[in-house]
Scaffold this active site. Structure first.
Site, PDB file in Angstrom:
ATOM      1  N   GLY A 239       7.454 -10.650   6.677  1.00  0.00           N
ATOM      2  CA  GLY A 239       6.351  -9.698   6.572  1.00  0.00           C
ATOM      3  C   GLY A 239       6.156  -8.743   7.723  1.00  0.00           C
ATOM      4  N   GLY A 277      12.773 -10.038   6.070  1.00  0.00           N
ATOM      5  CA  GLY A 277      13.690  -9.262   5.237  1.00  0.00           C
ATOM      6  C   GLY A 277      13.746  -7.839   5.745  1.00  0.00           C
ATOM      7  CB  CYS A 344      12.296  12.558 -17.515  1.00  0.00           C
ATOM      8  SG  CYS A 344      13.676  13.683 -17.621  1.00  0.00           S
ATOM      9  CD  GLU A 345       8.583   7.994 -15.774  1.00  0.00           C
ATOM     10  OE1 GLU A 345       7.360   8.156 -15.558  1.00  0.00           O
ATOM     11  OE2 GLU A 345       9.033   7.425 -16.779  1.00  0.00           O
TER      12      GLU A 345
HETATM   13  C1  PLP Z   1       9.430 -10.978   0.294  1.00  0.00           C
HETATM   14  C2  PLP Z   1       9.365 -12.261   1.007  1.00  0.00           C
HETATM   15  C3  PLP Z   1       9.803 -12.360   2.325  1.00  0.00           C
HETATM   16  C4  PLP Z   1      10.304 -11.174   3.116  1.00  0.00           C
HETATM   17  O1  PLP Z   1       9.317 -10.241   3.384  1.00  0.00           O
HETATM   18  P1  PLP Z   1       9.614  -9.038   4.403  1.00  0.00           P
HETATM   19  O2  PLP Z   1       8.377  -8.243   4.385  1.00  0.00           O
HETATM   20  O3  PLP Z   1      10.773  -8.284   3.857  1.00  0.00           O
HETATM   21  O4  PLP Z   1       9.900  -9.620   5.726  1.00  0.00           O
HETATM   22  C5  PLP Z   1       9.773 -13.591   2.933  1.00  0.00           C
HETATM   23  N1  PLP Z   1       9.313 -14.703   2.267  1.00  0.00           N
HETATM   24  C6  PLP Z   1       8.886 -14.636   1.004  1.00  0.00           C
HETATM   25  C7  PLP Z   1       8.417 -15.865   0.341  1.00  0.00           C
HETATM   26  C8  PLP Z   1       8.887 -13.426   0.319  1.00  0.00           C
HETATM   27  O5  PLP Z   1       8.443 -13.369  -0.926  1.00  0.00           O
END
Ligand code: PLP
Length: 420
Positions: A239, A277, A344-345
């Site tokens: 996150g 991520g 087309c949006e």
């Molecule tokens: C999407 C997700 C992440 C990664 O989130 P990022 O914002 O990309 O770091 C990690 N854990 C879970 C359970 C997720 O659903």
């Protein structure tokens, strides 16, 4: 810091000029930098070196096997949310023990596949799921290693569609149900609770929501231990945000995030797990598109490119902002234009009223910060082909996913016999 810079007036990926890649694979295409991916992983991992930490890259951010293997080689595990993602992580060489399976709707089939593969951990999101997983684990002949994903009822303060930790969001076991669920888990024959987890949202640009959630989790770990549970794993999710628009948002540095985490949890003596991520992959990739034409109306100027919302969904889905750069550095006059795709949006807009030099048909534009939730969210809407992905490494590049072909697109449908 990333490795997409102008060299002699031309935007490069590491040492590869982007026009060279465009000439080879056509446009649009995603381009990643191996050095940037590596750097982001290492900076994050380094920040947590004080305690044993497993960093599980969230595969949904970018599931390309070459990206996953780059990270697996550095020691990363994988946070997955489907059988497909588990298969990708395994194929990329992530050891099964380093794979975590998250998600509110794991099917029995997916659970069986995960058990058979010997993955390290299930992050369970409801009391109902615990019961089903226990049955499947018993049938498989063992116990599943489980963490309870807790919904800490904290507002991440991020975009509504990427906040996951409020009590009305579908994610995690409700705060008041965690202790009863953990007690129930002790008598379920297929479950071994090893820890707790939370993930409150994505693209967080402040530490406070994390701090609030983690404080609640720490309290919970103590309560669970007092109740006789062995809590050895603390998985704090992902996150942490990235600077899409560095003039406007300055997210905490990994080192500051790590300090806050360690200050809160170090004394628990748990093995720490994290699931970044976006932070790892976001700024390690760009999307490159070609200008089809510039359309001037009495009201607006539209730069129409050959990439669309199907290739990069974030602006239309989350009102996300991506920096847009001309691949050939421009010093002349810039004027405000809307950069749009051909889909087309009305939502097929990459940027409104952006200052860009006059763009001619054939000119290249780069959209920055597209390495996470770019290619992985792409679709074939409007019967557009999935675009290629390329990875730059020094002065070389490799096509890590070829452009889909029209033959493959047409071959995936089939006509019923009564229409033949
Ligand atoms: C999407 C997700 C992440 C990664 O989130 P990022 O914002 O990309 O770091 C990690 N854990 C879970 C359970 C997720 O659903």
């Amino acid at each position: 810091m990333d490795h997409f810079t102008y060299q002699d007036g031309i935007l490069h990926a590491e040492h590869v000029p982007l026009p060279e890649i465009a000439a080879s694979v056509g446009t649009p295409f995603y381009c990643y930098s191996a050095a940037t991916l590596t750097r982001h992983y290492q900076v994050f991992a380094e920040a947590f070196r004080e305690i044993p930490t497993l960093i599980c890259f969230a595969v949904k951010a970018n599931g390309n096997l070459a990206v996953l293997r780059t990270l697996a080689r550095l020691g990363a595990g994988a946070d997955t949310v489907s059988e497909g993602e588990i298969r990708k992580a395994l194929a990329a060489g992530v050891p099964p023990q380093k794979i975590v399976f998250s998600g509110v709707g794991k099917t029995r089939g997916e659970m069986r596949f995960a058990l058979k593969s010997g993955i390290g951990q299930f992050n369970v999101e409801s009391p109902e799921e615990l019961e089903i997983l226990s049955e499947e684990a018993v049938a498989h002949g063992g116990k599943a290693r489980v963490t309870i994903r807790v919904n800490p009822d904290v507002d991440a303060g991020s975009h509504d569609k990427i906040s996951t930790g409020r009590k009305t969001d579908k994610f995690g076991v409700a705060w008041e149900s965690v202790l009863p669920s953990s007690a129930r888990a002790r008598v379920l024959p297929g479950i071994r609770i090893v820890g707790v987890t939370c993930h409150i949202g994505s693209q967080l640009t402040k530490l406070e929501p994390f701090r609030a959630a983690f404080a609640r989790i720490v309290h919970l770990v103590k309560e669970l231990r007092a109740g006789g549970h062995t809590i050895e794993v603390l998985d704090l999710g992902g996150g942490l945000g990235i600077p899409y628009d560095s003039a406007k948002e300055i997210p905490p540095l990994p080192a500051d995030y790590a300090r806050m985490v360690l200050d809160q949890v170090q004394h628990l003596g748990c093995k720490l797990m994290l699931e970044p991520g976006r932070l790892i992959a976001g700024n390690a990739g760009i999307l490159v598109a070609r200008v089809v034409l510039t359309k001037r109306t009495p009201h607006r100027t539209f730069v129409i490119v050959d990439a669309g919302m199907n290739d990069l969904m974030r602006p239309s889905l989350y009102d996300a902002w991506h920096e847009i750069l001309p691949v050939k550095e421009a010093n002349g006059d810039a004027s405000p234009v809307d950069v749009v795709g051909p889909v087309c949006e009305t939502a097929d807009v990459f940027g409104k009223q952006r200052l860009l030099p006059a763009m001619q048909p054939g000119d290249l534009l780069a959209f920055r910060s597209c390495g996470a939730y770019g290619a992985s969210m792409a679709s074939t809407y409007n019967a557009r082909l999935l675009v290629p992905e390329v990875m730059a490494h020094g002065d070389a590049f490799h096509i890590i996913r070829a452009r889909q072909s029209y033959e493959a697109m047409l071959a995936s449908d089939s006509i019923p016999s009564w229409l033949e």
